[in-house]
Motif scaffolding. Structure first.
Motif, PDB file in Angstrom:
ATOM      1  N   ARG A 150      41.609  52.868  57.626  1.00 52.17           N
ATOM      2  CA  ARG A 150      41.354  51.787  58.580  1.00 52.17           C
ATOM      3  C   ARG A 150      41.184  52.341  59.985  1.00 52.17           C
ATOM      4  NH1 ARG A 150      42.418  46.658  57.288  1.00 52.17           N
ATOM      5  NH2 ARG A 150      42.800  46.334  55.067  1.00 52.17           N
ATOM      6  N   ALA A 151      40.441  51.601  60.802  1.00 49.90           N
ATOM      7  CA  ALA A 151      40.089  52.080  62.145  1.00 49.90           C
ATOM      8  C   ALA A 151      41.281  52.119  63.102  1.00 49.90           C
ATOM      9  CB  ALA A 151      39.001  51.190  62.732  1.00 49.90           C
ATOM     10  N   LEU A 152      42.248  51.205  62.908  1.00 44.62           N
ATOM     11  CA  LEU A 152      43.287  51.043  63.934  1.00 44.62           C
ATOM     12  C   LEU A 152      44.685  51.379  63.427  1.00 44.62           C
ATOM     13  CD1 LEU A 152      41.982  47.610  65.316  1.00 44.62           C
ATOM     14  CD2 LEU A 152      41.435  49.917  66.160  1.00 44.62           C
ATOM     15  N   ASP A 153      45.590  51.618  64.359  1.00 49.59           N
ATOM     16  CA  ASP A 153      46.986  51.922  64.036  1.00 49.59           C
ATOM     17  C   ASP A 153      47.579  50.857  63.129  1.00 49.59           C
ATOM     18  OD1 ASP A 153      46.707  54.065  65.646  1.00 49.59           O
ATOM     19  OD2 ASP A 153      48.139  53.425  67.182  1.00 49.59           O
ATOM     20  N   GLY A 154      48.517  51.264  62.306  1.00 52.32           N
ATOM     21  CA  GLY A 154      49.202  50.323  61.426  1.00 52.32           C
ATOM     22  C   GLY A 154      48.288  49.840  60.307  1.00 52.32           C
ATOM     23  N   ASP A 155      47.265  50.620  59.968  1.00 57.15           N
ATOM     24  CA  ASP A 155      46.305  50.268  58.916  1.00 57.15           C
ATOM     25  C   ASP A 155      45.680  48.899  59.160  1.00 57.15           C
ATOM     26  OD1 ASP A 155      46.637  52.667  57.527  1.00 57.15           O
ATOM     27  OD2 ASP A 155      48.460  51.922  56.587  1.00 57.15           O
ATOM     28  N   GLN A 156      45.284  48.678  60.418  1.00 59.28           N
ATOM     29  CA  GLN A 156      44.588  47.443  60.793  1.00 59.28           C
ATOM     30  C   GLN A 156      43.126  47.771  61.080  1.00 59.28           C
ATOM     31  OE1 GLN A 156      46.356  44.393  60.885  1.00 59.28           O
ATOM     32  NE2 GLN A 156      47.901  45.718  59.943  1.00 59.28           N
ATOM     33  N   GLY A 157      42.332  46.707  61.200  1.00 57.68           N
ATOM     34  CA  GLY A 157      40.924  46.893  61.559  1.00 57.68           C
ATOM     35  C   GLY A 157      40.071  47.219  60.350  1.00 57.68           C
ATOM     36  N   PRO A 158      38.768  47.440  60.583  1.00 60.67           N
ATOM     37  CA  PRO A 158      37.840  47.644  59.471  1.00 60.67           C
ATOM     38  C   PRO A 158      38.024  48.992  58.768  1.00 60.67           C
ATOM     39  CG  PRO A 158      36.736  47.961  61.578  1.00 60.67           C
ATOM     40  CD  PRO A 158      38.109  47.459  61.900  1.00 60.67           C
ATOM     41  N   ASN A 159      37.539  49.073  57.518  1.00 59.95           N
ATOM     42  CA  ASN A 159      37.514  50.348  56.812  1.00 59.95           C
ATOM     43  C   ASN A 159      36.521  51.284  57.478  1.00 59.95           C
ATOM     44  OD1 ASN A 159      39.264  50.738  54.583  1.00 59.95           O
ATOM     45  ND2 ASN A 159      38.124  49.221  53.397  1.00 59.95           N
ATOM     46  N   THR A 160      36.857  52.567  57.493  1.00 53.05           N
ATOM     47  CA  THR A 160      35.961  53.583  58.065  1.00 53.05           C
ATOM     48  C   THR A 160      35.798  54.688  57.025  1.00 53.05           C
ATOM     49  OG1 THR A 160      37.703  55.031  58.896  1.00 53.05           O
ATOM     50  CG2 THR A 160      37.066  53.188  60.311  1.00 53.05           C
ATOM     51  N   GLY A 161      35.062  55.730  57.379  1.00 51.58           N
ATOM     52  CA  GLY A 161      34.979  56.895  56.495  1.00 51.58           C
ATOM     53  C   GLY A 161      36.305  57.630  56.387  1.00 51.58           C
ATOM     54  N   GLY A 162      37.196  57.403  57.332  1.00 49.91           N
ATOM     55  CA  GLY A 162      38.498  58.085  57.353  1.00 49.91           C
ATOM     56  C   GLY A 162      38.820  58.506  58.772  1.00 49.91           C
ATOM     57  N   MET A 163      40.028  58.140  59.255  1.00 51.98           N
ATOM     58  CA  MET A 163      40.402  58.407  60.651  1.00 51.98           C
ATOM     59  C   MET A 163      41.393  59.555  60.798  1.00 51.98           C
ATOM     60  SD  MET A 163      38.640  56.369  62.450  1.00 51.98           S
ATOM     61  CE  MET A 163      39.417  56.455  64.051  1.00 51.98           C
ATOM     62  N   GLY A 164      41.835  60.098  59.663  1.00 52.49           N
ATOM     63  CA  GLY A 164      42.772  61.220  59.749  1.00 52.49           C
ATOM     64  C   GLY A 164      43.395  61.475  58.401  1.00 52.49           C
ATOM     65  N   THR A 165      43.903  62.691  58.238  1.00 53.93           N
ATOM     66  CA  THR A 165      44.477  63.062  56.939  1.00 53.93           C
ATOM     67  C   THR A 165      45.716  63.926  57.128  1.00 53.93           C
ATOM     68  OG1 THR A 165      42.790  64.803  56.997  1.00 53.93           O
ATOM     69  CG2 THR A 165      42.440  63.034  55.426  1.00 53.93           C
ATOM     70  N   VAL A 166      46.581  63.887  56.127  1.00 60.97           N
ATOM     71  CA  VAL A 166      47.667  64.865  56.054  1.00 60.97           C
ATOM     72  C   VAL A 166      47.691  65.448  54.646  1.00 60.97           C
ATOM     73  CG1 VAL A 166      49.121  63.829  57.836  1.00 60.97           C
ATOM     74  CG2 VAL A 166      49.418  63.117  55.456  1.00 60.97           C
ATOM     75  N   SER A 167      48.132  66.686  54.558  1.00 60.39           N
ATOM     76  CA  SER A 167      48.276  67.334  53.263  1.00 60.39           C
ATOM     77  C   SER A 167      49.529  68.201  53.300  1.00 60.39           C
ATOM     78  CB  SER A 167      47.067  68.221  52.970  1.00 60.39           C
ATOM     79  OG  SER A 167      47.270  68.960  51.781  1.00 60.39           O
ATOM     80  N   PRO A 168      50.390  68.195  52.284  1.00 60.29           N
ATOM     81  CA  PRO A 168      50.227  67.422  51.062  1.00 60.29           C
ATOM     82  C   PRO A 168      50.614  65.961  51.257  1.00 60.29           C
ATOM     83  CG  PRO A 168      52.328  68.591  51.015  1.00 60.29           C
ATOM     84  CD  PRO A 168      51.634  68.986  52.290  1.00 60.29           C
ATOM     85  N   SER A 169      50.273  65.136  50.266  1.00 59.28           N
ATOM     86  CA  SER A 169      50.756  63.770  50.246  1.00 59.28           C
ATOM     87  C   SER A 169      52.257  63.831  49.959  1.00 59.28           C
ATOM     88  CB  SER A 169      50.045  63.006  49.139  1.00 59.28           C
ATOM     89  OG  SER A 169      50.883  61.985  48.663  1.00 59.28           O
ATOM     90  N   THR A 170      53.021  62.947  50.575  1.00 59.93           N
ATOM     91  CA  THR A 170      54.476  63.006  50.364  1.00 59.93           C
ATOM     92  C   THR A 170      54.916  62.086  49.225  1.00 59.93           C
ATOM     93  OG1 THR A 170      54.699  61.360  52.103  1.00 59.93           O
ATOM     94  CG2 THR A 170      55.022  63.649  52.736  1.00 59.93           C
ATOM     95  N   ILE A 171      53.962  61.462  48.533  1.00 56.37           N
ATOM     96  CA  ILE A 171      54.392  60.553  47.465  1.00 56.37           C
ATOM     97  C   ILE A 171      54.162  61.103  46.065  1.00 56.37           C
ATOM     98  CG2 ILE A 171      54.236  58.375  48.739  1.00 56.37           C
ATOM     99  CD1 ILE A 171      51.485  58.016  47.594  1.00 56.37           C
ATOM    100  N   LEU A 172      53.514  62.273  45.977  1.00 53.52           N
ATOM    101  CA  LEU A 172      53.260  62.829  44.642  1.00 53.52           C
ATOM    102  C   LEU A 172      54.373  63.784  44.255  1.00 53.52           C
ATOM    103  CD1 LEU A 172      49.505  63.737  44.234  1.00 53.52           C
ATOM    104  CD2 LEU A 172      50.723  61.631  43.714  1.00 53.52           C
ATOM    105  N   ASN A 173      55.063  63.486  43.168  1.00 57.70           N
ATOM    106  CA  ASN A 173      55.990  64.483  42.652  1.00 57.70           C
ATOM    107  C   ASN A 173      55.345  65.152  41.438  1.00 57.70           C
ATOM    108  OD1 ASN A 173      56.294  62.767  40.465  1.00 57.70           O
ATOM    109  ND2 ASN A 173      58.025  61.715  41.426  1.00 57.70           N
ATOM    110  N   VAL A 174      56.055  66.097  40.848  1.00 55.07           N
ATOM    111  CA  VAL A 174      55.484  66.877  39.739  1.00 55.07           C
ATOM    112  C   VAL A 174      55.062  65.961  38.587  1.00 55.07           C
ATOM    113  CG1 VAL A 174      55.969  68.717  38.075  1.00 55.07           C
ATOM    114  CG2 VAL A 174      56.852  68.868  40.405  1.00 55.07           C
ATOM    115  N   ASP A 175      55.857  64.944  38.308  1.00 53.61           N
ATOM    116  CA  ASP A 175      55.554  64.052  37.176  1.00 53.61           C
ATOM    117  C   ASP A 175      54.286  63.244  37.414  1.00 53.61           C
ATOM    118  OD1 ASP A 175      57.702  64.945  35.828  1.00 53.61           O
ATOM    119  OD2 ASP A 175      59.052  63.356  36.554  1.00 53.61           O
ATOM    120  N   VAL A 176      54.153  62.691  38.625  1.00 51.19           N
ATOM    121  CA  VAL A 176      52.964  61.882  38.916  1.00 51.19           C
ATOM    122  C   VAL A 176      51.722  62.780  38.905  1.00 51.19           C
ATOM    123  CG1 VAL A 176      51.884  60.246  40.515  1.00 51.19           C
ATOM    124  CG2 VAL A 176      54.358  60.300  40.300  1.00 51.19           C
ATOM    125  N   HIS A 177      51.870  63.989  39.416  1.00 58.16           N
ATOM    126  CA  HIS A 177      50.774  64.957  39.420  1.00 58.16           C
ATOM    127  C   HIS A 177      50.285  65.197  37.988  1.00 58.16           C
ATOM    128  CE1 HIS A 177      48.590  68.743  40.081  1.00 58.16           C
ATOM    129  NE2 HIS A 177      48.580  68.445  41.363  1.00 58.16           N
TER     130      HIS A 177
END
Ligand code: AMP
Ligand code: GLY
Length: 430
Positions: A217-244
């Motif tokens: 989303r374009a704005l803070d707090g996941d507000q506003g229209p969808n965009t191509g992507g406004m930023g990324t982090v790696s790794p994701s903090t929600i994937l554990n070994v089992d979900v992977h």
């Protein structure tokens, strides 16, 4: 080796930057490239949609490998054109790329192969779509997607019947996205955390990359229209070994296997956009390419030489079974022009990049930049992707924002909360 990269965004700058570091590579070309890429590669002014001219150019220079970034040349069949001329290319064939090019094909494919995904229905006319809205089998909100490519803007979450009706009229009757809206996919709305899960596939063998979390989303707090992507982090903090493991076994391997079984051997990057729901991972969409800005953090973290991996995929014999990554997390914050995503302002001079040249573990990938009268200026919506590594995710995010403090252009806007949800997850009491 001579390598040609096709594209002009931050993703391509990150790819060129990484390819340049390979001891196997002597010359790097990019079509059409941008002002940042121009300092690492010879840029040639061929548009990404001009697949015949791109093949002519690859042939003329004797490119040992061509690497395709964006989806447009891919769905236009650039890989098929190169294969016909026996030119090596890293890009899925047109039929394999349909997994991204047609949302309806993708959903029906997932259904045929029992790949965990939301319930859906396909409407091929405005009347069918309005009948669906009346019946509302998935309740509200639900998600409507134009079938074909619509630059990331063809997906709409509709909250009630009035909005749904209006959207059907816009997309199907008034053809806001052109032929992309001739069919629409209506799907159940899924709640959860999103993850971008990218793998290399040579058609049979699959090697995963590090996980990434995008901020669409374009704005803070996941507000506003969808965009191509406004930023990324790696790794994701929600994937554990089992979900992977679950993602590999229930989603990625059946997809690559299913495509091969249907005569659509998949050679390239398969990018699964996933929702991690309480009931497990579900596919929101597949992309047949590197993500942008996912690639910026992935390349910042990749220790292995990228080039033999790209070659192995292109040849259909991926030898690498594992990729080496630095353990430091990475963050990328996109600096956008005023008016992005609807009507970005262009032509603003960009200041401050020189001060960041020697900053350790900070990489400023250019996207919509160009040179005008010797000055660096903005030429589109997503201008720069400021990327940093850190000893932990907090440090990576902080370092990216510190670097941004030194960059300036009129109308510069960016999200201030990239990585905040990931960090909240990381620091939540268990
Ligand atoms: P897509 O065009 O399929 O990549 O979707 C763009 C964005 O819309 C995704 O990144 C999600 O944030 C959201 N989205 C797509 N499909 C769904 C769904 N079925 N449920 C909830 N959100 C969705
Ligand atoms: N960052 C989303 C995409 O590349 O589609």
């Amino acid at each position: 080796m001579k390598v040609l990269v096709v594209g002009n965004g931050g993703r391509e700058h990150a790819l060129v930057w990484k390819i340049r570091q390979s001891p196997l590579v002597k010359d790097v070309y990019c079509a059409p490239g941008n002002a940042g890429i121009a300092s690492l590669a010879d840029c040639v002014p061929i548009e990404t949609s001009n697949i015949v001219e791109l093949a002519d150019f690859a042939q003329t220079i004797g490119a040992d490998l061509t690497v395709v970034g964006p989806e447009l040349p891919m769905v236009l069949g650039i890989a098929d054109e190169f294969h016909r001329r026996e030119l090596p290319i890293f890009c899925p064939s047109r039929s394999a790329a349909e997994i991204e090019g047609s949302k309806a094909f993708a959903r029906e494919f997932m259904h045929r192969h029992n790949i965990p995904s939301p319930r859906y229905e396909i409407a091929s006319s405005p009347e069918e779509a309005q009948a669906f809205v009346k019946k509302k089998p998935f309740g509200f909100p639900f998600v409507m997607k134009a079938d074909g490519l619509a630059s990331g803007k063809g997906t709409l979450v509709v909250k009630d019947a009035a909005e749904a009706k209006a959207v059907v009229e816009e997309v199907m009757t008034d053809k806001k996205f052109g032929v992309a809206g001739a069919k629409v996919v209506m799907e159940e709305f899924l709640d959860g955390e999103e993850v971008s899960f990218l793998v290399f596939s040579d058609g049979a063998r699959v090697v995963p990359m590090v996980s990434v979390q995008d901020h669409k989303r374009a704005l803070d707090g996941d507000q506003g229209p969808n965009t191509g992507g406004m930023g990324t982090v790696s790794p994701s903090t929600i994937l554990n070994v089992d979900v992977h493991k679950q993602i590999m076994q229930e989603i990625v391997l059946p997809t690559v296997g299913g495509l091969a079984a249907e005569g659509r051997r998949y050679q390239g990057v398969l990018y699964a956009g996933l929702m991690i729901t309480d009931a497990g991972p579900r596919v929101l969409e597949f992309n047949a390419r590197f993500g942008d800005p996912e690639t910026q953090v992935i390349m910042a973290r990749m220790r292995s030489d990228l080039v033999p991996i790209l070659q192995g995929v292109a040849e259909g014999h991926l030898k690498e079974s594992k990729i080496d990554w630095v353990k430091e997390p990475a963050a990328c914050v996109v600096l956008a022009a005023k008016g992005y995503p609807d009507a970005p302002e262009t032509g603003q001079e960009i200041h401050g990049l020189d001060t960041l040249k020697n900053e350790p573990d900070v990489f400023v990938y250019h996207a919509a930049t160009g040179l005008r009268d010797g000055k660096l200026v903005t030429v589109g919506g997503r201008v720069l992707g400021v990327t940093a590594l850190g000893s932990n995710l907090d440090a990576a995010v902080q370092r990216a924002y510190q670097a941004i403090g030194k960059i300036k252009f009129d109308g510069m806007s960016y999200r201030k909360d990239i990585g905040q949800r990931a960090l909240a997850k990381l620091h939540a009491p268990r």
